[in-house]
Enzyme design. Sequence first.
Site: not given
Length: 334
Positions: A115, A261, A291
Amino acid sequence: MYNSKIIGLGYYVPDNVVTNDDLSKMMDTDDAWIQERTGIKERRWIKKETDDSSAVMGAKASRIAIDRSGLAKEDIDFVVFATMTPDYYFPGCGVQIQDMLELNNVGAIDIRNQCSGFVYALSVADQFIKTGMYKNILVVGAEFHSNGLDKSTRGRGVTVIFGDGAGACVLSREEDTTKGILSTHLHSEGKYADKLIVESPSIRHWVPDILDSKEEDLSYFPYMDGTFVFKHAVVRFSEVIREGLEKNNLTKEDIDLLIPHQANLRIAQFIQKKFGLRDNQVFNNIMKYGNTTAASVIIALTEAWEEGKIKEGDTVVLAAFGSGFTWGSVIMKW
């Protein structure tokens, strides 16, 4: 010493939209349950009949970024590719991009920081440019999650979160050191690696071991201790954003746009509230894409720019936290 500045942005997501209602047909879940916990309404998943992959999507996003930069592909000096879902165990996607875009025989490296991948990749590229080694670097973040998820009720806590997509930017030399990337800040805490992990296949537990297992081996599916990750994420996000602001003698009031993020809308909302930021100071698109890990920050940055939410002179903050644990921030003057 030079600064580096983004001069071209692009992103690509698959056409196939997968809604929460679509997922409810695969597993025991529903739209309300998913939105309440993640803020996600839909995501993009690659269809099996297409040729999309992490590298292919990255190439599509890169072509847009290079075109918008005003440069020719011959001007690109180096490639940095961030992904946790490469097309091959090896080699990495960076060399595939070099081939797909028919770049000169430039160097290419892959960043495996999940991530935080794009923030780390941007930091690496920034250092190459700051020192004068390269002038124009292609930085890519791309992920193909959907083919590796447990799409049963057993895996719903993770599967509903992730989507496929890619983004890219061209980072170029900037002689005015008041513009471009002002600083980057990177951290890790490996003792929590097992809280968000895909254990296999690994060299210690390769494909034959999985196939020969007498019991069901689920080590090749993602595992996440969601509550533990959330609690650490909100702390580390806050710390690394403050670190970047303090390094540049800035305050939270100086932030024109924060792009976190896109892990979970609840995390972004927590950070927004903690810093007292208005809705127009934070950009989120997790509702549409889920995501996309290393692609999330660059896709969001590109969309924000396309929508006119970033203008010259703005202070833009990028921040990420994820598996590893790793986290980081980038402070830039647009």
